[in-house]
Design an enzyme around this catalytic site. Structure first.
Site, PDB file in Angstrom:
ATOM      1  N   PRO A   1      72.663  75.905  40.622  1.00  0.00           N
ATOM      2  CA  PRO A   1      74.007  76.066  40.054  1.00  0.00           C
ATOM      3  C   PRO A   1      75.102  75.692  41.063  1.00  0.00           C
ATOM      4  O   PRO A   1      76.240  75.443  40.664  1.00  0.00           O
ATOM      5  CB  PRO A   1      74.096  77.559  39.711  1.00  0.00           C
ATOM      6  CG  PRO A   1      72.707  78.090  39.798  1.00  0.00           C
ATOM      7  CD  PRO A   1      71.936  77.181  40.700  1.00  0.00           C
TER       8      PRO A   1
ATOM      9  N   GLU B   1      67.115  84.221  42.277  1.00  0.00           N
ATOM     10  CA  GLU B   1      68.526  84.025  42.618  1.00  0.00           C
ATOM     11  C   GLU B   1      68.790  82.699  43.342  1.00  0.00           C
ATOM     12  O   GLU B   1      69.917  82.240  43.408  1.00  0.00           O
ATOM     13  CB  GLU B   1      69.062  85.203  43.439  1.00  0.00           C
ATOM     14  CG  GLU B   1      69.435  86.418  42.600  1.00  0.00           C
ATOM     15  CD  GLU B   1      70.326  86.094  41.391  1.00  0.00           C
ATOM     16  OE1 GLU B   1      71.492  85.698  41.610  1.00  0.00           O
ATOM     17  OE2 GLU B   1      69.870  86.236  40.248  1.00  0.00           O
TER      18      GLU B   1
ATOM     19  N   ARG C   1      64.935  57.183  30.856  1.00  0.00           N
ATOM     20  CA  ARG C   1      65.446  56.197  29.882  1.00  0.00           C
ATOM     21  C   ARG C   1      66.252  55.074  30.532  1.00  0.00           C
ATOM     22  O   ARG C   1      66.521  54.064  29.901  1.00  0.00           O
ATOM     23  CB  ARG C   1      66.201  56.866  28.740  1.00  0.00           C
ATOM     24  CG  ARG C   1      67.436  57.627  29.118  1.00  0.00           C
ATOM     25  CD  ARG C   1      68.168  58.125  27.898  1.00  0.00           C
ATOM     26  NE  ARG C   1      68.690  57.048  27.063  1.00  0.00           N
ATOM     27  CZ  ARG C   1      69.733  56.284  27.384  1.00  0.00           C
ATOM     28  NH1 ARG C   1      70.371  56.473  28.528  1.00  0.00           N
ATOM     29  NH2 ARG C   1      70.145  55.340  26.571  1.00  0.00           N
TER      30      ARG C   1
ATOM     31  N   ASP D   1      76.112  50.740  27.511  1.00  0.00           N
ATOM     32  CA  ASP D   1      76.683  50.716  28.853  1.00  0.00           C
ATOM     33  C   ASP D   1      77.923  49.843  28.965  1.00  0.00           C
ATOM     34  O   ASP D   1      78.912  50.253  29.540  1.00  0.00           O
ATOM     35  CB  ASP D   1      75.642  50.264  29.882  1.00  0.00           C
ATOM     36  CG  ASP D   1      74.675  51.392  30.200  1.00  0.00           C
ATOM     37  OD1 ASP D   1      74.804  52.450  29.565  1.00  0.00           O
ATOM     38  OD2 ASP D   1      73.823  51.204  31.076  1.00  0.00           O
TER      39      ASP D   1
HETATM   40  C1  9D3 Z   1      73.332  84.926  36.987  1.00  0.00           C
HETATM   41  C2  9D3 Z   1      72.756  84.667  38.329  1.00  0.00           C
HETATM   42  N1  9D3 Z   1      73.749  83.977  39.171  1.00  0.00           N
HETATM   43  C3  9D3 Z   1      74.426  84.945  40.040  1.00  0.00           C
HETATM   44  C4  9D3 Z   1      75.827  84.536  40.318  1.00  0.00           C
HETATM   45  C5  9D3 Z   1      73.151  82.936  39.996  1.00  0.00           C
HETATM   46  C6  9D3 Z   1      72.137  82.098  39.318  1.00  0.00           C
HETATM   47  C7  9D3 Z   1      70.858  81.985  39.842  1.00  0.00           C
HETATM   48  C8  9D3 Z   1      69.917  81.192  39.230  1.00  0.00           C
HETATM   49  C9  9D3 Z   1      72.446  81.383  38.168  1.00  0.00           C
HETATM   50  C10 9D3 Z   1      71.484  80.568  37.537  1.00  0.00           C
HETATM   51  C11 9D3 Z   1      70.223  80.500  38.082  1.00  0.00           C
HETATM   52  C12 9D3 Z   1      69.211  79.662  37.420  1.00  0.00           C
HETATM   53  N2  9D3 Z   1      69.714  78.313  37.158  1.00  0.00           N
HETATM   54  C13 9D3 Z   1      69.498  77.295  37.995  1.00  0.00           C
HETATM   55  O1  9D3 Z   1      68.811  77.469  38.985  1.00  0.00           O
HETATM   56  C14 9D3 Z   1      70.111  76.005  37.741  1.00  0.00           C
HETATM   57  C15 9D3 Z   1      71.231  75.643  36.938  1.00  0.00           C
HETATM   58  C16 9D3 Z   1      72.106  76.409  36.106  1.00  0.00           C
HETATM   59  O2  9D3 Z   1      72.001  77.645  35.925  1.00  0.00           O
HETATM   60  N3  9D3 Z   1      73.111  75.751  35.467  1.00  0.00           N
HETATM   61  C17 9D3 Z   1      73.294  74.416  35.577  1.00  0.00           C
HETATM   62  N4  9D3 Z   1      72.515  73.670  36.343  1.00  0.00           N
HETATM   63  C18 9D3 Z   1      71.493  74.277  36.993  1.00  0.00           C
HETATM   64  S1  9D3 Z   1      70.414  73.514  37.989  1.00  0.00           S
HETATM   65  C19 9D3 Z   1      69.601  74.887  38.353  1.00  0.00           C
END
Ligand code: 9D3
Length: 253
Positions: free
Chosen positions: A89, A116, A154, A169
Site C-alpha cells: 500500500p 501488516e 496483455r 494505444d
Molecule cells: C488496514 C491495515 N493497514 C494499516 C494502516 C495497512 C495495510 C497492510 C496490508 C493495508 C493493506 C494491506 C494489504 N494490502 C497490500 O498489501 C497491498 C495493497 C493494497 O492494500 N491496496 C492497493 N495496492 C496494494 S499492493 C499490496
C-alpha cells in the site's frame, strides 16, 4: 517473459491464471509464470514466516530470513536477474506507463506482502520497486499482484490481437471508451443510436469519438486535460460545449 511470484498463498493464483488470456499466453510460452511458497524457504518445524512487530502494536510482520531465502532460491534458478517488485500500500501507484516499461523486462520477481507488511530491512536492501494498485485496502498483496500480472501479460507481443492494442494505444488510449451496442435493435423501447445502423463509417467514427470525449469530459476531466487532441477533437468538444449551453435554463427571456 518469466515472472516468479513469492507468496504465502500460491494457490490463490491457480484459477485466475489457468484460462483466458493469461492461461493462453502461458500455454503458448509467451509468459513463464512460476509460483513460490515463501513457507518452503523456512527451516523451522512450524514454517513460521511472520512475527510480532518491534516496538509493539497490532498485526504481524513478515520475517526477513524466509524472504531472503525464498528470493535467493528463485535467483538461483533464474537465467540472470530482473527487478524485484514488492506489492504494498506504500508503493507508487501502478499506471499504464510503468506497465509498458515492465513489459520490456525478460525477468520479473514479484513479492506479495501479507499481514501488516514486511520487515523494512528487506524492502531497503532487496526490493527494486514498490507498487500499489490504488488508494483502497485489499487483504494482501496477492490480488494486486494478479492485477499487475494480468495487465502486463496483455502487453507482451502476440498476446492480444494487433487491432485491439493499436487502436487502444494510439487513438483512444488516453480517453474513456465510447458506448457499445449489439442486437436486438429494440429492447423494451430502449433504442440503439440511429447512426450505428446507418452503415456510414465516417459518421460512425465521428460519433464514437464524440461520445468518448463526452464521457471523458464528464467523468475524468483530468484525463481529457492530458490527452493529445486533434483539430477534429477540438471541434467535437466545441459541439459538446454548445449542446451543454443549449440545455442551460436561461434566467430570463
Ligand atoms: C488496514 C491495515 N493497514 C494499516 C494502516 C495497512 C495495510 C497492510 C496490508 C493495508 C493493506 C494491506 C494489504 N494490502 C497490500 O498489501 C497491498 C495493497 C493494497 O492494500 N491496496 C492497493 N495496492 C496494494 S499492493 C499490496
Amino acid at each position: 517473459m518469466r515472472i516468479d511470484v513469492l507468496t504465502i498463498f500460491p494457490q490463490m493464483f491457480t484459477s485466475p491464471f489457468a484460462d483466458s488470456i493469461v492461461g493462453k499466453a502461458r500455454q503458448r510460452g509467451i509468459v513463464d509464470l512460476r509460483l513460490h511458497d515463501i513457507r518452503d524457504a523456512t527451516r523451522d518445524r512450524h514454517r513460521v514466516v511472520d512475527d510480532a512487530p518491534y516496538g509493539g502494536g497490532s498485526g504481524m510482520v513478515m520475517k526477513i530470513e524466509p524472504l531472503v531465502a525464498a528470493l535467493e532460491a528463485v535467483r538461483d534458478e533464474q537465467p540472470g536477474s530482473g527487478p524485484l517488485v514488492y506489492m504494498s500500500p506504500q508503493g507508487e501507484r501502478l499506471e499504464q506507463e510503468r506497465l509498458k516499461a515492465l513489459a520490456r523486462e525478460p525477468l520479473l520477481t514479484i513479492l506479495c506482502g501479507h499481514y501488516e507488511g514486511v520487515d523494512e530491512r528487506f524492502v531497503e536492501h532487496f526490493v527494486d520497486l514498490e507498487l500499489s494498485i490504488g488508494d483502497y485496502v485489499t487483504t494482501g498483496g496477492e490480488i494486486p499482484a494478479m492485477v499487475l500480472i494480468d495487465a502486463l501479460v496483455r502487453l507482451l507481443p502476440g498476446v492480444v490481437g494487433k487491432r485491439d492494442s493499436v487502436v487502444q494505444d494510439s487513438f483512444y488510449g488516453r480517453l474513456l471508451d465510447y458506448p457499445h451496442y449489439t442486437r436486438p435493435q429494440g429492447f423494451r423501447g430502449y433504442a440503439v443510436p440511429e447512426v450505428l445502423l446507418s452503415g456510414n463509417h465516417a459518421a460512425i467514427e465521428r460519433w464514437r469519438r464524440k461520445e468518448a470525449l463526452r464521457k471523458t469530459r464528464r467523468r475524468r476531466p483530468e484525463l481529457l486535460a492530458q490527452a493529445p487532441l486533434s483539430e477534429e477533437d477540438q471541434g467535437l468538444l466545441a459541439e459538446l460545449e454548445a449542446e451543454e449551453a443549449q440545455r442551460e435554463i436561461p434566467l430570463r427571456q
